[in-house]
Design a protein around this motif. Structure first.
Motif, PDB file in Angstrom:
ATOM      1  N   PRO A  51       0.831  -1.198   0.000  1.00  0.00           N
ATOM      2  CA  PRO A  51       0.000   0.000   0.000  1.00  0.00           C
ATOM      3  C   PRO A  51       0.877   1.264   0.000  1.00  0.00           C
ATOM      4  CG  PRO A  51      -0.152  -1.138   2.122  1.00  0.00           C
ATOM      5  CD  PRO A  51       0.664  -1.998   1.228  1.00  0.00           C
ATOM      6  N   VAL A  52       0.424   2.289  -0.714  1.00  0.00           N
ATOM      7  CA  VAL A  52       1.198   3.534  -0.807  1.00  0.00           C
ATOM      8  C   VAL A  52       0.448   4.666  -0.109  1.00  0.00           C
ATOM      9  CG1 VAL A  52       2.112   5.307  -2.366  1.00  0.00           C
ATOM     10  CG2 VAL A  52       2.267   2.875  -2.995  1.00  0.00           C
ATOM     11  N   LEU A  53       1.158   5.343   0.784  1.00  0.00           N
ATOM     12  CA  LEU A  53       0.633   6.559   1.383  1.00  0.00           C
ATOM     13  C   LEU A  53       1.233   7.702   0.574  1.00  0.00           C
ATOM     14  CD1 LEU A  53      -0.989   7.584   3.884  1.00  0.00           C
ATOM     15  CD2 LEU A  53       1.174   7.579   5.137  1.00  0.00           C
ATOM     16  N   ASP A  54       0.409   8.310  -0.258  1.00  0.00           N
ATOM     17  CA  ASP A  54       0.941   9.327  -1.166  1.00  0.00           C
ATOM     18  C   ASP A  54       0.969  10.679  -0.461  1.00  0.00           C
ATOM     19  OD1 ASP A  54       1.698  11.021  -3.134  1.00  0.00           O
ATOM     20  OD2 ASP A  54       0.350  10.224  -4.659  1.00  0.00           O
ATOM     21  N   CYS A  55       2.142  11.092  -0.038  1.00  0.00           N
ATOM     22  CA  CYS A  55       2.318  12.382   0.647  1.00  0.00           C
ATOM     23  C   CYS A  55       3.180  13.294  -0.208  1.00  0.00           C
ATOM     24  CB  CYS A  55       2.943  12.171   2.020  1.00  0.00           C
ATOM     25  SG  CYS A  55       1.962  11.112   3.098  1.00  0.00           S
ATOM     26  N   ALA A  56       3.022  13.196  -1.518  1.00  0.00           N
ATOM     27  CA  ALA A  56       3.798  14.039  -2.434  1.00  0.00           C
ATOM     28  C   ALA A  56       3.662  15.491  -2.007  1.00  0.00           C
ATOM     29  CB  ALA A  56       3.300  13.850  -3.868  1.00  0.00           C
ATOM     30  N   GLY A  57       4.802  16.196  -1.928  1.00  0.00           N
ATOM     31  CA  GLY A  57       4.774  17.604  -1.520  1.00  0.00           C
ATOM     32  C   GLY A  57       5.005  17.801  -0.032  1.00  0.00           C
ATOM     33  N   SER A  58       4.883  16.719   0.767  1.00  0.00           N
ATOM     34  CA  SER A  58       5.160  16.838   2.205  1.00  0.00           C
ATOM     35  C   SER A  58       6.581  16.382   2.504  1.00  0.00           C
ATOM     36  CB  SER A  58       4.183  15.983   3.019  1.00  0.00           C
ATOM     37  OG  SER A  58       2.917  16.581   3.057  1.00  0.00           O
ATOM     38  N   LEU A  59       7.088  16.880   3.609  1.00  0.00           N
ATOM     39  CA  LEU A  59       8.430  16.531   4.063  1.00  0.00           C
ATOM     40  C   LEU A  59       8.349  15.236   4.880  1.00  0.00           C
ATOM     41  CD1 LEU A  59      10.853  18.479   3.713  1.00  0.00           C
ATOM     42  CD2 LEU A  59      10.442  19.233   6.056  1.00  0.00           C
ATOM     43  N   VAL A  60       9.298  14.330   4.668  1.00  0.00           N
ATOM     44  CA  VAL A  60       9.332  13.090   5.454  1.00  0.00           C
ATOM     45  C   VAL A  60      10.699  12.990   6.134  1.00  0.00           C
ATOM     46  CG1 VAL A  60       9.016  10.596   5.421  1.00  0.00           C
ATOM     47  CG2 VAL A  60       7.818  12.019   3.732  1.00  0.00           C
ATOM     48  N   THR A  61      10.698  12.917   7.463  1.00  0.00           N
ATOM     49  CA  THR A  61      11.967  12.827   8.206  1.00  0.00           C
ATOM     50  C   THR A  61      11.874  11.692   9.229  1.00  0.00           C
ATOM     51  OG1 THR A  61      11.420  14.178  10.154  1.00  0.00           O
ATOM     52  CG2 THR A  61      12.064  15.377   8.156  1.00  0.00           C
ATOM     53  N   PRO A  62      13.013  11.239   9.727  1.00  0.00           N
ATOM     54  CA  PRO A  62      12.965  10.293  10.852  1.00  0.00           C
ATOM     55  C   PRO A  62      12.302  10.945  12.064  1.00  0.00           C
ATOM     56  CG  PRO A  62      15.168  10.331   9.867  1.00  0.00           C
ATOM     57  CD  PRO A  62      14.406  11.491   9.284  1.00  0.00           C
ATOM     58  N   GLY A  63      11.741  10.152  12.955  1.00  0.00           N
ATOM     59  CA  GLY A  63      11.231  10.666  14.223  1.00  0.00           C
ATOM     60  C   GLY A  63      12.385  11.189  15.064  1.00  0.00           C
ATOM     61  N   LEU A  64      12.064  12.021  16.049  1.00  0.00           N
ATOM     62  CA  LEU A  64      13.098  12.663  16.863  1.00  0.00           C
ATOM     63  C   LEU A  64      13.228  11.964  18.223  1.00  0.00           C
ATOM     64  CD1 LEU A  64      12.100  16.386  16.153  1.00  0.00           C
ATOM     65  CD2 LEU A  64      13.306  14.757  14.677  1.00  0.00           C
ATOM     66  N   THR A  65      14.424  12.018  18.787  1.00  0.00           N
ATOM     67  CA  THR A  65      14.669  11.392  20.096  1.00  0.00           C
ATOM     68  C   THR A  65      14.965  12.449  21.147  1.00  0.00           C
ATOM     69  OG1 THR A  65      15.471   9.304  19.186  1.00  0.00           O
ATOM     70  CG2 THR A  65      16.227   9.877  21.394  1.00  0.00           C
ATOM     71  N   ASP A  66      14.187  12.421  22.227  1.00  0.00           N
ATOM     72  CA  ASP A  66      14.456  13.264  23.397  1.00  0.00           C
ATOM     73  C   ASP A  66      15.257  12.423  24.383  1.00  0.00           C
ATOM     74  OD1 ASP A  66      14.526  14.912  25.588  1.00  0.00           O
ATOM     75  OD2 ASP A  66      12.381  15.414  25.560  1.00  0.00           O
ATOM     76  N   LEU A  67      16.547  12.705  24.477  1.00  0.00           N
ATOM     77  CA  LEU A  67      17.428  11.869  25.314  1.00  0.00           C
ATOM     78  C   LEU A  67      17.321  12.195  26.798  1.00  0.00           C
ATOM     79  CD1 LEU A  67      21.024  11.291  23.878  1.00  0.00           C
ATOM     80  CD2 LEU A  67      19.182   9.644  24.137  1.00  0.00           C
ATOM     81  N   HIS A  68      16.571  13.261  27.139  1.00  0.00           N
ATOM     82  CA  HIS A  68      16.537  13.621  28.568  1.00  0.00           C
ATOM     83  C   HIS A  68      15.326  14.490  28.888  1.00  0.00           C
ATOM     84  CE1 HIS A  68      18.150  14.323  32.566  1.00  0.00           C
ATOM     85  NE2 HIS A  68      17.882  15.613  32.410  1.00  0.00           N
ATOM     86  N   VAL A  69      14.377  13.917  29.610  1.00  0.00           N
ATOM     87  CA  VAL A  69      13.171  14.681  29.968  1.00  0.00           C
ATOM     88  C   VAL A  69      12.618  14.171  31.304  1.00  0.00           C
ATOM     89  CG1 VAL A  69      11.719  13.137  28.545  1.00  0.00           C
ATOM     90  CG2 VAL A  69      10.871  15.418  29.141  1.00  0.00           C
ATOM     91  N   HIS A  70      12.104  15.123  32.116  1.00  0.00           N
ATOM     92  CA  HIS A  70      11.513  14.776  33.416  1.00  0.00           C
ATOM     93  C   HIS A  70       9.992  14.869  33.295  1.00  0.00           C
ATOM     94  CE1 HIS A  70      15.378  15.201  35.720  1.00  0.00           C
ATOM     95  NE2 HIS A  70      15.668  15.976  34.689  1.00  0.00           N
ATOM     96  N   ALA A  71       9.323  13.740  33.174  1.00  0.00           N
ATOM     97  CA  ALA A  71       7.858  13.760  33.015  1.00  0.00           C
ATOM     98  C   ALA A  71       7.135  14.465  34.168  1.00  0.00           C
ATOM     99  CB  ALA A  71       7.322  12.336  32.832  1.00  0.00           C
ATOM    100  N   PRO A  72       7.550  14.283  35.418  1.00  0.00           N
ATOM    101  CA  PRO A  72       6.795  14.903  36.521  1.00  0.00           C
ATOM    102  C   PRO A  72       6.998  16.410  36.617  1.00  0.00           C
ATOM    103  CG  PRO A  72       8.736  13.817  37.389  1.00  0.00           C
ATOM    104  CD  PRO A  72       8.655  13.446  35.917  1.00  0.00           C
ATOM    105  N   GLN A  73       7.896  16.944  35.821  1.00  0.00           N
ATOM    106  CA  GLN A  73       8.106  18.399  35.854  1.00  0.00           C
ATOM    107  C   GLN A  73       7.299  19.111  34.774  1.00  0.00           C
ATOM    108  OE1 GLN A  73      12.365  19.141  35.839  1.00  0.00           O
ATOM    109  NE2 GLN A  73      12.740  17.620  37.429  1.00  0.00           N
ATOM    110  N   TYR A  74       6.552  18.345  33.996  1.00  0.00           N
ATOM    111  CA  TYR A  74       5.801  18.919  32.872  1.00  0.00           C
ATOM    112  C   TYR A  74       4.858  20.031  33.350  1.00  0.00           C
ATOM    113  CZ  TYR A  74       2.926  19.143  28.675  1.00  0.00           C
ATOM    114  OH  TYR A  74       2.264  19.587  27.564  1.00  0.00           O
ATOM    115  N   ALA A  75       4.221  19.808  34.504  1.00  0.00           N
ATOM    116  CA  ALA A  75       3.249  20.780  35.017  1.00  0.00           C
ATOM    117  C   ALA A  75       3.903  22.081  35.492  1.00  0.00           C
ATOM    118  CB  ALA A  75       2.453  20.158  36.174  1.00  0.00           C
TER     119      ALA A  75
END
Ligand code: GUN
Ligand code: FE
Length: 426
Positions: A51-75
């Motif tokens: 199956p083809v997802l035709d996204c002609a005209g859109s940018l396709v990049t790898p997903g990004l990695t957050d190597l350091h984040v504190h979930a309980p500090q989000y608030a």
């Protein structure tokens, strides 16, 4: 037809090295059972039935990695940044993290954090929770449900913090960590535990010894903080008079990289000389967190030198030292911080380029998860499809310029599709 096998057509870019960016306008990216089979200028015959997802005209990049984040500090994002690290922890962070003793509070707050990350551009994250076991398991459950891939740490701390958040003893902290590991054994497909001594000032030698033993027994990766702030570094020197440098205080307990102990150290703003050499020797990943280092007036890490010397570097949001979870934002912040460092501190270290920052946020940090952060054949299929029409007049700009503008201008509104290991989560 395989569920996790398909083709995306679009304007595809990914890093090969810090300096080399592969640009593939109007090309075909093949996902086979959750892995990239490569990018092609025309769809090869052998994949014609996918199956083809035709996204002609859109940018396709790898997903990004957050190597350091504190979930309980989000608030707590975006407040209290008139202080430096140690005062900020005492005044704002430790009281907030104490609230995660309540599973109800944790559930509400962690849902908001996970939903923000799910809708944003990051596909992977290495996450600090708190000392609380039930809340940490709830966070892991929510991350697993979201479809993101994460490593999550129950935090260890047995000194230099309020009673509300201090574990009763080194033995109690170690036992709680073992109980946590037993409870989550076999529970997840995408969520993994990572050993998380908060930082040297929070952990007695006795606790570090226990954690070293747990690391070797379970073969766990490790995450912590290193050389972030001058006051912190001076304190570690007092606390560990026998250590050659801050990094050595982890290394002494076998918690500083090497083949059997993949390790992330956040910040490394002041890592140089023997400490930088040990980071390299032990293959420790540096999580560069430019927004946090600015907000807390910590300093500017010499990322250009780390790259020149062949150290491993990725990017971290360090929420709530940083305000935003997006690693596109961290890329822009890293470039900007490096320019100030070059102009004001050290003219021998050139600013980071957009290519280099994009590398750090994709392949640089992704490598901590294995073959992640690239579309080269065999890499796990984490991908973003970004509609840049909102800020880029279509067809009138070079692909690399569109990528640069996406680093600076895109937000979650622009994400059309997001895949983790070949599964669509947005
Ligand atoms: N060092 C120890 N704990 C923390 C934290 O929560 N945030 C930051 N930025 N540095 C730390
Ligand atoms: Fe941090």
């Amino acid at each position: 037809m395989q569920q996790d096998s398909f083709v995306i057509r679009g304007d595809i870019c990914y890093s090969e090295t810090p300096q080399s960016l592969r640009l593939c306008p109007d090309s075909w990216l093949v996902c086979l059972e959750g892995h990239s089979a490569g990018v092609f200028p025309a769809l090869p015959e052998q994949y014609a039935n996918l199956p083809v997802l035709d996204c002609a005209g859109s940018l396709v990049t790898p997903g990004l990695t957050d190597l350091h984040v504190h979930a309980p500090q989000y608030a707590l994002r975006g407040q209290g940044m008139d202080l430096e690290l140690l005062d900020w922890l005492n005044r704002y962070i430790f009281p907030e993290e104490s609230r995660y003793a309540s599973l109800d509070y944790a559930d509400q707050a962690y849902r908001r954090f996970v939903e923000d990350v799910r809708r944003g551009p990051n596909t992977r994250a290495c996450v600090f929770a708190t000392v609380h076991r039930p809340a940490t398991i709830r966070l892991m459950d929510l991350l697993e449900e979201s479809g993101l891939c994460a490593m999550v740490g129950k935090v260890n701390m047995d000194r230099n913090c309020p009673d509300t958040i201090r574990e009763a003893s080194a033995a109690a902290s170690a036992q709680s960590t073992r109980d946590w590991l037993e409870r989550i054994e076999g529970r997840y497909r995408r969520t993994r535990p990572i050993l998380t001594p908060r930082f040297i000032p929070s952990c007695t030698d006795e606790l570090m010894g226990e954690l070293g033993a747990i690391q070797r027994e379970y073969g766990l990766p490790v995450q912590s903080h290193l050389s972030e702030n001058r006051g912190e570094i001076a304190w570690v020197r007092e606390l560990c008079p026998g250590a050659k440098h801050y990094g050595d205080a982890y290394h002494a307990f076998g918690l500083f990289g090497g083949p059997a102990c993949p390790t992330i150290m956040a910040h490394c703003v002041y890592s140089e000389g023997e400490e930088a050499e040990l980071l390299k020797e032990q293959n420790v990943f540096i999580a560069h967190c430019p927004a946090s280092n600015t907000n807390l007036s910590s300093g500017i890490a010499p990322v250009r030198r780390f790259l020149q010397d062949g150290l491993r570097v990725g990017l971290g949001s360090d929420v709530a030292g940083g305000t935003h979870t997006s690693i596109f934002k961290a890329m822009a912040d890293a470039i900007q911080a490096s320019k100030l460092r070059w102009r004001l501190v050290d003219q021998s270290l050139a600013p980071l380029t957009v290519r280099e920052a994009f590398y750090l946020g994709t392949l640089g940090g992704g490598a901590f998860f294995g073959k992640v952060g690239s579309f080269a054949p065999g890499y796990e299929f984490d991908a973003l499809v970004i509609d840049d029409a909102r800020y880029t007049p279509q067809g009138r700009m070079e692909l690399e310029t569109r990528l640069e503008r996406t680093v600076y201008l895109s937000d979650e509104r622009d994400i059309r599709h997001k895949f983790v290991q070949g599964r669509k989560i947005v």
